[in-house]
Design a protein around this motif. Structure first.
Motif: not given
Length: 174
Positions: A10, A13, A53-55, A57-58, A60, A84, A86-87
């Motif tokens: 990660a 990211r 992590c969201g759904e 390997k996203n 956040w 992020d 967006k989160a």
């Protein structure tokens, strides 16, 4: 959402998220961005570093946790959070703060202190207060933003032993 220890896969990211906050110039004291090698060394130097992590390997968001000071003051932790854009507004920051409190206690810290929360960052202050932090002091002009303006900051604290709560009644307005 799941919060786990940071993983090397990660790093790109995590760099994006961290550097986005640094570029924003209104939250972190750092002025220089990190590349992946620098981010890896930075994360390895923490007492603990986690990612949200969201759904799939996203990723956040993330946090770092380490002693606020050295030696006889090393029992109080400090943490920084990056989410992020967006989160934001989805409870990611709240989840990271609560996780960091639990992890700090597991690591033997006696409290968690923030040294420079911008007092006009109402979302952050509300999140921290909701998680049990109290404002201990206001530092006039404690933060220089990217435009060169000096903004007031709060020192905030959360005891990890509830019997050691800080005094109430500190001025909490900018």
């Amino acid at each position: 959402m799941e919060i786990i220890k940071w993983q090397s896969w990660a790093l790109p990211r995590l760099c994006d998220i961290w550097n986005g906050v640094v570029r924003g110039g209104g939250a972190f004291p750092q002025e220089e961005e990190l590349d992946e090698k620098g981010m890896e060394a930075f994360l390895q130097g923490q007492s603990y570093a986690a990612m949200l992590c969201g759904e799939g390997k996203n990723v956040w968001g993330m946090y770092i946790l380490h002693p606020n000071n050295i030696g006889r003051c090393g029992h109080i932790a400090n943490a920084s959070y990056a989410v992020d854009e967006k989160a934001r507004g989805r409870g990611a920051g709240h989840a990271l703060v609560l996780h960091s409190l639990k992890k700090a206690a597991e690591l033997g810290f006696k409290g968690l202190q923030y040294n420079a929360v911008l007092c006009d960052n109402l979302a952050a202050v509300a999140t921290y207060r909701d998680c049990g932090f109290q404002i201990l002091a206001r530092v006039p002009g404690g933060f220089r933003d990217k435009e060169g303006h000096y903004r007031d900051t709060f020192i905030m604290f959360h005891p990890l032993d509830p019997a050691e709560a800080p005094p109430a009644g500190i001025q909490e307005k900018c």
